[in-house]
Design an enzyme around this catalytic site. Sequence first.
Site, PDB file in Angstrom:
ATOM      1  N   SER A  12       0.868  -1.174   0.000  1.00 50.16           N
ATOM      2  CA  SER A  12       0.000   0.000   0.000  1.00 50.16           C
ATOM      3  C   SER A  12       0.911   1.233   0.000  1.00 50.16           C
ATOM      4  O   SER A  12       1.954   1.207  -0.661  1.00 50.16           O
ATOM      5  CB  SER A  12      -0.925  -0.080   1.215  1.00 50.16           C
ATOM      6  OG  SER A  12      -1.910   0.908   1.165  1.00 50.16           O
ATOM      7  N   HIS A  39      -2.819  -1.366  -3.250  1.00 52.31           N
ATOM      8  CA  HIS A  39      -3.946  -0.450  -3.033  1.00 52.31           C
ATOM      9  C   HIS A  39      -3.695   0.772  -3.903  1.00 52.31           C
ATOM     10  O   HIS A  39      -2.636   1.375  -3.832  1.00 52.31           O
ATOM     11  CB  HIS A  39      -3.998  -0.002  -1.565  1.00 52.31           C
ATOM     12  CG  HIS A  39      -4.284  -1.120  -0.621  1.00 52.31           C
ATOM     13  ND1 HIS A  39      -3.970  -1.054   0.714  1.00 52.31           N
ATOM     14  CD2 HIS A  39      -4.860  -2.324  -0.806  1.00 52.31           C
ATOM     15  CE1 HIS A  39      -4.347  -2.171   1.312  1.00 52.31           C
ATOM     16  NE2 HIS A  39      -4.882  -2.970   0.404  1.00 52.31           N
ATOM     17  N   ASP A 132      -4.297  -4.722   6.144  1.00 54.73           N
ATOM     18  CA  ASP A 132      -4.556  -5.671   5.062  1.00 54.73           C
ATOM     19  C   ASP A 132      -3.269  -6.449   4.762  1.00 54.73           C
ATOM     20  O   ASP A 132      -2.190  -5.873   4.725  1.00 54.73           O
ATOM     21  CB  ASP A 132      -5.004  -4.895   3.813  1.00 54.73           C
ATOM     22  CG  ASP A 132      -5.610  -5.798   2.749  1.00 54.73           C
ATOM     23  OD1 ASP A 132      -6.054  -6.904   3.083  1.00 54.73           O
ATOM     24  OD2 ASP A 132      -5.648  -5.379   1.574  1.00 54.73           O
TER      25      ASP A 132
END
Lengths: 188, 277
Positions: A12, A39, A132
Amino acid sequence: MTKCEALIIGGSAGSLEVLLKMLPGLNPALPFPVIIVLHRMPGKDSILTDLLAAKTQLRVKEVDEKDALEPSTIYIAPPNYHLLIENNRTFSLDASEKVNFSRPSLDVSFESAADVFGKNMAGLLLSGANSDGTAGLKIIAQQGGKVLVQNPLTAVVNYMPAHALEQIEADAILTPDEMPGYINSLTN
Amino acid sequence: MTSEHADEHLEMLLSDVLEIYGYDFTGYSRASLKRRIVRLFELDRFVSFAEYRYKIRTDPAYFKRFLEQVTINVTEMFRDPAFYRTLRTEILPRLGTYPFIRIWIAGCSTGEEAYSVAIFLKELNLLNKSLIYATDINNTVLENASQAMIPMSKLQLYTENYIAAGGSENFSDYYSANYSLGKLDDELRSKIIFSSHNLVTDNSFNEFQLILCRNVIIYFDRPLQNKVFRLFDNSLEKFGYLALGTKESLDFSPTAKNFERLKGEKIWRKISGDDKM
Protein backbone atom coordinates in the site's frame (compact mmCIF):
# COMPACT_ATOMS: atom_id res chain seq x y z
CA MET A 1 9.79 -25.11 -0.64
CA THR A 2 10.54 -27.62 -3.37
CA LYS A 3 9.54 -25.44 -6.27
CA CYS A 4 8.29 -21.85 -6.46
CA GLU A 5 5.22 -21.63 -8.68
CA ALA A 6 4.32 -18.03 -7.88
CA LEU A 7 5.40 -14.97 -5.94
CA ILE A 8 2.67 -12.62 -4.82
CA ILE A 9 3.58 -9.14 -3.62
CA GLY A 10 1.15 -6.95 -1.68
CA GLY A 11 1.57 -3.34 -0.70
CA SER A 12 0.00 0.00 0.00
CA ALA A 13 1.33 3.49 0.75
CA GLY A 14 5.08 3.66 0.15
CA SER A 15 5.24 0.41 -1.86
CA LEU A 16 5.66 1.84 -5.32
CA GLU A 17 9.15 3.14 -4.61
CA VAL A 18 10.17 -0.29 -3.30
CA LEU A 19 8.98 -1.91 -6.52
CA LEU A 20 10.74 0.66 -8.68
CA LYS A 21 13.93 -0.04 -6.78
CA MET A 22 13.84 -3.82 -6.78
CA LEU A 23 12.28 -4.75 -10.14
CA PRO A 24 15.44 -3.95 -12.18
CA GLY A 25 17.29 -6.61 -10.16
CA LEU A 26 14.91 -9.45 -11.00
CA ASN A 27 16.13 -12.21 -13.29
CA PRO A 28 14.47 -11.63 -16.69
CA ALA A 29 14.07 -15.39 -17.04
CA LEU A 30 12.35 -15.85 -13.68
CA PRO A 31 10.75 -19.31 -13.91
CA PHE A 32 7.54 -18.27 -12.11
CA PRO A 33 5.03 -15.40 -12.32
CA VAL A 34 5.14 -12.37 -10.01
CA ILE A 35 1.72 -11.06 -9.02
CA ILE A 36 1.54 -7.52 -7.66
CA VAL A 37 -1.49 -6.34 -5.69
CA LEU A 38 -1.39 -2.69 -4.65
CA HIS A 39 -3.95 -0.45 -3.03
CA ARG A 40 -4.44 2.24 -5.64
CA MET A 41 -6.89 4.81 -6.86
CA PRO A 42 -9.34 3.68 -9.52
CA GLY A 43 -8.53 5.05 -12.93
CA LYS A 44 -8.87 4.03 -16.52
CA ASP A 45 -5.29 4.49 -17.61
CA SER A 46 -2.50 2.08 -16.97
CA ILE A 47 0.16 4.43 -15.63
CA LEU A 48 1.24 1.96 -12.98
CA THR A 49 1.75 -0.81 -15.52
CA ASP A 50 3.81 1.47 -17.78
CA LEU A 51 5.82 2.75 -14.85
CA LEU A 52 6.75 -0.74 -13.70
CA ALA A 53 7.32 -2.02 -17.24
CA ALA A 54 9.98 0.66 -17.71
CA LYS A 55 11.96 -0.87 -14.84
CA THR A 56 12.18 -4.49 -15.90
CA GLN A 57 12.78 -6.82 -18.83
CA LEU A 58 10.09 -9.16 -17.62
CA ARG A 59 6.72 -8.91 -19.34
CA VAL A 60 4.36 -6.66 -17.37
CA LYS A 61 0.60 -6.96 -17.73
CA GLU A 62 -2.44 -5.60 -15.94
CA VAL A 63 -4.67 -8.63 -15.42
CA ASP A 64 -7.75 -9.22 -17.53
CA GLU A 65 -10.18 -11.82 -16.29
CA LYS A 66 -9.16 -15.41 -17.23
CA ASP A 67 -5.57 -14.51 -18.13
CA ALA A 68 -3.39 -17.59 -17.65
CA LEU A 69 -0.43 -17.34 -15.27
CA GLU A 70 2.86 -17.62 -17.12
CA PRO A 71 6.47 -17.55 -15.92
CA SER A 72 8.73 -14.51 -16.43
CA THR A 73 5.69 -12.26 -16.26
CA ILE A 74 4.69 -9.58 -13.76
CA TYR A 75 0.92 -9.32 -13.32
CA ILE A 76 -0.68 -6.19 -11.85
CA ALA A 77 -4.07 -6.39 -10.13
CA PRO A 78 -6.44 -3.91 -11.80
CA PRO A 79 -7.95 -1.18 -9.64
CA ASN A 80 -11.43 -1.77 -8.20
CA TYR A 81 -11.41 -5.57 -8.49
CA HIS A 82 -10.29 -8.28 -6.11
CA LEU A 83 -7.80 -10.58 -7.78
CA LEU A 84 -8.18 -14.34 -7.27
CA ILE A 85 -6.53 -17.40 -8.75
CA GLU A 86 -8.33 -20.50 -10.03
CA ASN A 87 -7.13 -24.09 -9.65
CA ASN A 88 -6.41 -24.16 -13.39
CA ARG A 89 -3.85 -21.34 -12.97
CA THR A 90 -5.92 -18.57 -14.45
CA PHE A 91 -6.90 -15.27 -12.85
CA SER A 92 -10.42 -14.37 -11.74
CA LEU A 93 -11.62 -10.87 -10.98
CA ASP A 94 -14.28 -10.09 -8.44
CA ALA A 95 -16.04 -6.74 -8.00
CA SER A 96 -17.60 -7.61 -4.64
CA GLU A 97 -17.46 -5.62 -1.39
CA LYS A 98 -14.23 -4.03 -0.24
CA VAL A 99 -12.25 -6.02 2.32
CA ASN A 100 -10.22 -4.03 4.87
CA PHE A 101 -11.61 -0.94 3.10
CA SER A 102 -9.70 -2.07 0.03
CA ARG A 103 -10.43 -3.45 -3.44
CA PRO A 104 -8.17 -5.08 -4.42
CA SER A 105 -7.56 -6.52 -0.96
CA LEU A 106 -4.21 -8.14 -0.24
CA ASP A 107 -5.81 -10.68 2.11
CA VAL A 108 -8.19 -11.88 -0.61
CA SER A 109 -5.37 -12.42 -3.13
CA PHE A 110 -2.95 -13.97 -0.63
CA GLU A 111 -5.59 -16.40 0.58
CA SER A 112 -6.61 -17.35 -2.93
CA ALA A 113 -2.98 -17.92 -3.99
CA ALA A 114 -2.34 -20.02 -0.87
CA ASP A 115 -5.35 -22.14 -1.71
CA VAL A 116 -3.99 -22.93 -5.17
CA PHE A 117 -0.21 -23.06 -4.68
CA GLY A 118 0.07 -24.26 -1.08
CA LYS A 119 3.71 -24.61 -0.11
CA ASN A 120 4.97 -23.86 -3.61
CA MET A 121 4.67 -20.10 -3.37
CA ALA A 122 5.92 -17.05 -1.56
CA GLY A 123 4.08 -13.94 -0.36
CA LEU A 124 5.86 -10.63 0.15
CA LEU A 125 4.30 -7.77 2.11
CA LEU A 126 5.57 -4.22 1.61
CA SER A 127 5.05 -0.78 3.13
CA GLY A 128 1.58 0.48 4.06
CA ALA A 129 -0.68 2.13 6.60
CA ASN A 130 -3.31 -0.61 6.83
CA SER A 131 -3.58 -4.07 8.38
CA ASP A 132 -4.56 -5.67 5.06
CA GLY A 133 -2.23 -8.56 4.22
CA THR A 134 -1.58 -9.97 7.67
CA ALA A 135 -4.45 -12.46 7.63
CA GLY A 136 -3.51 -13.57 4.12
CA LEU A 137 0.16 -14.08 5.01
CA LYS A 138 -0.97 -16.19 7.96
CA ILE A 139 -2.82 -18.50 5.60
CA ILE A 140 0.20 -18.67 3.29
CA ALA A 141 2.29 -19.69 6.33
CA GLN A 142 -0.29 -22.31 7.39
CA GLN A 143 -0.17 -23.86 3.93
CA GLY A 144 3.60 -24.06 4.09
CA GLY A 145 4.38 -21.21 1.71
CA LYS A 146 7.18 -18.73 2.32
CA VAL A 147 6.35 -15.51 4.17
CA LEU A 148 8.50 -12.51 3.25
CA VAL A 149 8.12 -9.05 4.80
CA GLN A 150 9.78 -5.76 4.03
CA ASN A 151 12.03 -4.68 6.88
CA PRO A 152 9.80 -2.10 8.62
CA LEU A 153 12.84 0.12 9.20
CA THR A 154 13.08 0.59 5.43
CA ALA A 155 9.35 1.18 4.88
CA VAL A 156 8.02 4.68 4.22
CA VAL A 157 4.97 3.62 6.23
CA ASN A 158 5.95 0.80 8.55
CA TYR A 159 2.52 -0.07 9.97
CA MET A 160 1.67 -2.84 7.51
CA PRO A 161 4.91 -4.87 7.69
CA ALA A 162 5.24 -4.27 11.45
CA HIS A 163 1.65 -5.44 12.00
CA ALA A 164 2.34 -8.63 10.07
CA LEU A 165 5.57 -9.34 11.93
CA GLU A 166 3.79 -9.04 15.28
CA GLN A 167 1.57 -11.95 14.31
CA ILE A 168 3.57 -14.17 11.98
CA GLU A 169 7.06 -15.53 11.96
CA ALA A 170 8.49 -14.48 8.60
CA ASP A 171 10.88 -16.67 6.61
CA ALA A 172 12.77 -13.52 5.70
CA ILE A 173 12.66 -9.83 6.59
CA LEU A 174 14.13 -8.01 3.63
CA THR A 175 15.35 -4.55 2.71
CA PRO A 176 14.49 -3.42 -0.83
CA ASP A 177 18.13 -4.03 -1.79
CA GLU A 178 17.97 -7.63 -0.62
CA MET A 179 14.69 -8.45 -2.36
CA PRO A 180 15.86 -9.18 -5.94
CA GLY A 181 18.59 -11.59 -4.83
CA TYR A 182 16.18 -13.40 -2.54
CA ILE A 183 13.45 -13.63 -5.17
CA ASN A 184 15.85 -14.81 -7.89
CA SER A 185 16.95 -17.62 -5.59
CA LEU A 186 13.38 -18.86 -4.98
CA THR A 187 13.74 -21.02 -8.09
CA ASN A 188 14.55 -24.23 -6.29
CA MET B 1 -15.06 -26.26 5.95
CA THR B 2 -11.43 -27.23 6.11
CA SER B 3 -9.54 -26.30 3.02
CA GLU B 4 -8.54 -29.79 1.88
CA HIS B 5 -12.20 -30.79 1.52
CA ALA B 6 -13.58 -27.41 0.56
CA ASP B 7 -13.53 -28.04 -3.19
CA GLU B 8 -15.40 -31.33 -2.79
CA HIS B 9 -17.94 -29.75 -0.42
CA LEU B 10 -18.44 -26.87 -2.81
CA GLU B 11 -19.33 -29.19 -5.69
CA MET B 12 -21.79 -31.10 -3.48
CA LEU B 13 -23.52 -27.88 -2.46
CA LEU B 14 -23.76 -26.68 -6.05
CA SER B 15 -25.38 -29.90 -7.16
CA ASP B 16 -27.86 -29.74 -4.24
CA VAL B 17 -28.78 -26.18 -5.14
CA LEU B 18 -29.33 -27.13 -8.76
CA GLU B 19 -31.32 -30.27 -7.95
CA ILE B 20 -33.52 -28.79 -5.22
CA TYR B 21 -33.94 -25.16 -6.20
CA GLY B 22 -33.11 -25.10 -9.92
CA TYR B 23 -30.35 -22.48 -9.62
CA ASP B 24 -27.37 -23.52 -11.69
CA PHE B 25 -24.05 -22.24 -10.34
CA THR B 26 -21.98 -25.01 -11.90
CA GLY B 27 -20.75 -22.69 -14.66
CA TYR B 28 -19.50 -20.07 -12.22
CA SER B 29 -15.78 -19.46 -11.70
CA ARG B 30 -14.89 -21.27 -8.53
CA ALA B 31 -12.43 -19.01 -6.68
CA SER B 32 -14.84 -16.20 -5.98
CA LEU B 33 -17.88 -18.46 -5.44
CA LYS B 34 -15.94 -20.58 -2.97
CA ARG B 35 -14.78 -17.53 -1.06
CA ARG B 36 -18.35 -16.30 -0.64
CA ILE B 37 -19.73 -19.73 0.34
CA VAL B 38 -16.97 -20.24 2.92
CA ARG B 39 -17.51 -16.70 4.22
CA LEU B 40 -21.23 -17.36 4.78
CA PHE B 41 -20.40 -20.64 6.52
CA GLU B 42 -18.16 -18.72 8.94
CA LEU B 43 -20.50 -15.75 9.31
CA ASP B 44 -23.43 -17.96 10.29
CA ARG B 45 -21.22 -20.05 12.59
CA PHE B 46 -21.97 -23.50 11.31
CA VAL B 47 -20.02 -26.17 13.15
CA SER B 48 -19.78 -28.59 10.27
CA PHE B 49 -20.23 -28.75 6.56
CA ALA B 50 -22.91 -31.41 7.02
CA GLU B 51 -25.00 -28.98 9.07
CA TYR B 52 -24.52 -26.18 6.53
CA ARG B 53 -25.51 -28.45 3.69
CA TYR B 54 -28.57 -29.77 5.55
CA LYS B 55 -29.74 -26.23 6.31
CA ILE B 56 -29.43 -25.18 2.67
CA ARG B 57 -31.15 -28.34 1.43
CA THR B 58 -34.10 -28.23 3.80
CA ASP B 59 -34.77 -24.60 4.69
CA PRO B 60 -36.00 -22.49 1.74
CA ALA B 61 -35.81 -19.31 3.86
CA TYR B 62 -32.15 -20.01 4.52
CA PHE B 63 -31.59 -20.77 0.86
CA LYS B 64 -32.91 -17.31 0.10
CA ARG B 65 -30.22 -15.89 2.37
CA PHE B 66 -27.64 -18.13 0.71
CA LEU B 67 -28.63 -16.83 -2.72
CA GLU B 68 -28.45 -13.22 -1.56
CA GLN B 69 -25.05 -13.66 0.05
CA VAL B 70 -23.46 -15.75 -2.65
CA THR B 71 -24.47 -13.63 -5.62
CA ILE B 72 -22.65 -10.31 -5.79
CA ASN B 73 -24.66 -7.14 -5.54
CA VAL B 74 -22.06 -4.43 -5.50
CA THR B 75 -22.86 -1.64 -7.94
CA GLU B 76 -22.94 2.13 -8.11
CA MET B 77 -24.50 4.92 -10.15
CA PHE B 78 -22.41 5.96 -13.15
CA ARG B 79 -19.89 3.23 -12.33
CA ASP B 80 -16.71 3.89 -14.35
CA PRO B 81 -17.59 7.45 -15.35
CA ALA B 82 -15.48 7.25 -18.54
CA PHE B 83 -17.77 4.48 -19.77
CA TYR B 84 -20.88 6.56 -19.01
CA ARG B 85 -19.34 9.55 -20.79
CA THR B 86 -19.02 7.44 -23.96
CA LEU B 87 -22.56 6.16 -23.50
CA ARG B 88 -23.86 9.73 -23.22
CA THR B 89 -21.87 11.30 -26.03
CA GLU B 90 -21.75 8.46 -28.59
CA ILE B 91 -24.12 5.58 -28.00
CA LEU B 92 -27.36 7.04 -26.68
CA PRO B 93 -27.49 9.88 -29.26
CA ARG B 94 -27.22 7.27 -32.03
CA LEU B 95 -30.12 5.33 -30.50
CA GLY B 96 -32.07 8.60 -30.63
CA THR B 97 -32.72 8.01 -34.33
CA TYR B 98 -34.98 5.03 -33.51
CA PRO B 99 -38.71 5.64 -32.97
CA PHE B 100 -38.56 3.56 -29.81
CA ILE B 101 -35.55 2.60 -27.70
CA ARG B 102 -35.32 -0.69 -25.81
CA ILE B 103 -32.43 -1.24 -23.41
CA TRP B 104 -31.63 -4.32 -21.33
CA ILE B 105 -29.58 -4.03 -18.13
CA ALA B 106 -28.70 -7.67 -17.46
CA GLY B 107 -27.67 -8.45 -13.88
CA CYS B 108 -28.95 -5.08 -12.68
CA SER B 109 -28.60 -5.83 -8.97
CA THR B 110 -30.09 -2.93 -6.95
CA GLY B 111 -30.74 -0.88 -10.08
CA GLU B 112 -28.11 1.87 -9.90
CA GLU B 113 -27.01 1.46 -13.52
CA ALA B 114 -30.61 1.39 -14.76
CA TYR B 115 -31.32 4.71 -13.05
CA SER B 116 -28.05 6.14 -14.38
CA VAL B 117 -29.00 5.26 -17.94
CA ALA B 118 -32.50 6.70 -17.39
CA ILE B 119 -30.98 10.00 -16.20
CA PHE B 120 -28.84 10.34 -19.32
CA LEU B 121 -31.78 9.42 -21.57
CA LYS B 122 -33.75 12.17 -19.89
CA GLU B 123 -30.97 14.71 -20.41
CA LEU B 124 -30.85 13.79 -24.09
CA ASN B 125 -34.66 14.11 -24.36
CA LEU B 126 -34.99 10.42 -25.18
CA LEU B 127 -36.52 9.06 -22.01
CA ASN B 128 -40.12 9.49 -23.16
CA LYS B 129 -39.57 7.05 -26.04
CA SER B 130 -37.40 4.59 -24.11
CA LEU B 131 -38.00 1.49 -22.05
CA ILE B 132 -35.34 -0.07 -19.83
CA TYR B 133 -35.65 -3.74 -18.88
CA ALA B 134 -33.56 -4.33 -15.77
CA THR B 135 -33.21 -7.96 -14.77
CA ASP B 136 -31.48 -9.99 -12.10
CA ILE B 137 -31.44 -13.54 -10.76
CA ASN B 138 -32.09 -12.29 -7.22
CA ASN B 139 -35.62 -11.17 -6.33
CA THR B 140 -34.60 -9.39 -3.14
CA VAL B 141 -32.31 -6.97 -4.95
CA LEU B 142 -35.04 -6.36 -7.54
CA GLU B 143 -37.43 -5.35 -4.76
CA ASN B 144 -34.82 -2.90 -3.50
CA ALA B 145 -34.22 -1.64 -7.01
CA SER B 146 -37.89 -0.90 -7.54
CA GLN B 147 -37.96 1.30 -4.41
CA ALA B 148 -35.71 3.82 -6.21
CA MET B 149 -33.98 4.73 -2.97
CA ILE B 150 -30.30 5.55 -2.60
CA PRO B 151 -28.51 5.79 0.74
CA MET B 152 -27.38 9.34 1.49
CA SER B 153 -23.93 7.95 2.30
CA LYS B 154 -23.48 7.11 -1.39
CA LEU B 155 -24.57 10.49 -2.71
CA GLN B 156 -21.17 12.10 -2.70
CA LEU B 157 -19.65 9.29 -4.78
CA TYR B 158 -22.62 9.25 -7.16
CA THR B 159 -22.50 13.01 -7.60
CA GLU B 160 -18.78 12.87 -8.39
CA ASN B 161 -19.35 10.03 -10.84
CA TYR B 162 -22.23 11.90 -12.48
CA ILE B 163 -20.10 15.01 -13.00
CA ALA B 164 -17.12 12.98 -14.27
CA ALA B 165 -19.45 11.18 -16.70
CA GLY B 166 -20.53 14.50 -18.21
CA GLY B 167 -23.96 15.00 -16.63
CA SER B 168 -25.39 18.35 -17.66
CA GLU B 169 -27.69 19.17 -14.73
CA ASN B 170 -27.43 19.21 -10.95
CA PHE B 171 -27.45 15.63 -9.74
CA SER B 172 -29.45 16.77 -6.72
CA ASP B 173 -32.36 17.58 -9.05
CA TYR B 174 -32.92 13.84 -9.50
CA TYR B 175 -33.73 12.91 -5.94
CA SER B 176 -35.49 14.21 -2.88
CA ALA B 177 -33.67 13.71 0.40
CA ASN B 178 -35.56 11.99 3.16
CA TYR B 179 -33.56 11.25 6.34
CA SER B 180 -30.92 8.68 5.40
CA LEU B 181 -32.30 7.93 1.96
CA GLY B 182 -32.67 9.79 -1.28
CA LYS B 183 -35.74 8.96 -3.38
CA LEU B 184 -35.11 9.07 -7.11
CA ASP B 185 -37.62 10.77 -9.43
CA ASP B 186 -40.76 8.79 -10.25
CA GLU B 187 -40.30 9.74 -13.89
CA LEU B 188 -37.07 7.72 -14.03
CA ARG B 189 -38.72 4.78 -12.30
CA SER B 190 -41.68 4.84 -14.68
CA LYS B 191 -39.43 3.93 -17.63
CA ILE B 192 -37.78 0.92 -15.99
CA ILE B 193 -39.27 -2.56 -15.82
CA PHE B 194 -37.58 -4.65 -13.12
CA SER B 195 -38.01 -8.36 -13.54
CA SER B 196 -36.47 -11.68 -12.68
CA HIS B 197 -34.24 -13.26 -15.30
CA ASN B 198 -31.56 -15.91 -14.92
CA LEU B 199 -28.80 -15.54 -17.52
CA VAL B 200 -27.80 -19.16 -17.02
CA THR B 201 -31.14 -20.80 -17.69
CA ASP B 202 -33.59 -18.27 -19.18
CA ASN B 203 -34.05 -17.37 -22.83
CA SER B 204 -34.17 -14.22 -24.84
CA PHE B 205 -37.35 -12.21 -24.18
CA ASN B 206 -37.15 -9.23 -26.52
CA GLU B 207 -35.00 -7.42 -29.08
CA PHE B 208 -32.91 -4.53 -27.87
CA GLN B 209 -30.73 -1.78 -29.28
CA LEU B 210 -28.48 -1.75 -26.25
CA ILE B 211 -27.56 -4.38 -23.69
CA LEU B 212 -25.53 -3.44 -20.61
CA CYS B 213 -24.06 -6.32 -18.66
CA ARG B 214 -21.18 -5.03 -16.61
CA ASN B 215 -19.19 -7.06 -14.08
CA VAL B 216 -21.49 -10.06 -14.36
CA ILE B 217 -19.69 -12.43 -16.72
CA ILE B 218 -16.45 -12.16 -14.70
CA TYR B 219 -18.13 -14.69 -12.40
CA PHE B 220 -18.77 -17.19 -15.21
CA ASP B 221 -16.47 -19.79 -16.72
CA ARG B 222 -15.68 -19.64 -20.43
CA PRO B 223 -18.41 -22.03 -21.69
CA LEU B 224 -21.08 -20.18 -19.70
CA GLN B 225 -19.75 -16.84 -20.95
CA ASN B 226 -20.08 -18.09 -24.52
CA LYS B 227 -23.64 -19.21 -23.84
CA VAL B 228 -24.55 -15.80 -22.41
CA PHE B 229 -22.94 -14.01 -25.36
CA ARG B 230 -25.12 -16.10 -27.70
CA LEU B 231 -28.15 -15.05 -25.68
CA PHE B 232 -27.13 -11.40 -26.02
CA ASP B 233 -26.51 -11.81 -29.74
CA ASN B 234 -30.00 -13.29 -30.11
CA SER B 235 -31.44 -10.41 -28.10
CA LEU B 236 -29.82 -7.56 -30.03
CA GLU B 237 -31.03 -5.90 -33.19
CA LYS B 238 -28.54 -5.56 -36.00
CA PHE B 239 -26.36 -2.49 -35.25
CA GLY B 240 -27.27 -2.72 -31.58
CA TYR B 241 -24.64 -2.35 -28.87
CA LEU B 242 -23.33 -4.62 -26.14
CA ALA B 243 -21.52 -2.99 -23.19
CA LEU B 244 -19.39 -5.02 -20.77
CA GLY B 245 -17.33 -4.23 -17.65
CA THR B 246 -13.89 -2.63 -17.87
CA LYS B 247 -11.99 -5.91 -17.60
CA GLU B 248 -14.37 -8.12 -19.57
CA SER B 249 -14.20 -9.05 -23.23
CA LEU B 250 -16.28 -10.61 -25.97
CA ASP B 251 -13.16 -11.23 -28.06
CA PHE B 252 -12.50 -14.85 -27.02
CA SER B 253 -16.01 -16.03 -27.81
CA PRO B 254 -17.30 -17.52 -31.08
CA THR B 255 -19.95 -14.78 -31.03
CA ALA B 256 -17.25 -12.13 -31.52
CA LYS B 257 -17.39 -12.57 -35.30
CA ASN B 258 -20.81 -10.91 -35.36
CA PHE B 259 -19.51 -7.82 -33.58
CA GLU B 260 -16.97 -5.06 -33.93
CA ARG B 261 -15.45 -3.31 -30.98
CA LEU B 262 -15.55 0.45 -30.51
CA LYS B 263 -12.28 2.17 -29.79
CA GLY B 264 -11.44 2.73 -26.16
CA GLU B 265 -14.41 1.35 -24.26
CA LYS B 266 -15.64 -2.20 -23.73
CA ILE B 267 -18.54 -1.67 -26.13
CA TRP B 268 -19.25 -3.88 -29.15
CA ARG B 269 -21.58 -3.19 -32.07
CA LYS B 270 -23.46 -5.99 -33.74
CA ILE B 271 -22.61 -5.90 -37.43
CA SER B 272 -23.96 -9.23 -38.61
CA GLY B 273 -27.55 -10.17 -38.01
CA ASP B 274 -28.38 -13.29 -39.95
CA ASP B 275 -26.36 -16.17 -38.58
CA LYS B 276 -28.32 -16.76 -35.43
CA MET B 277 -27.88 -20.09 -33.74
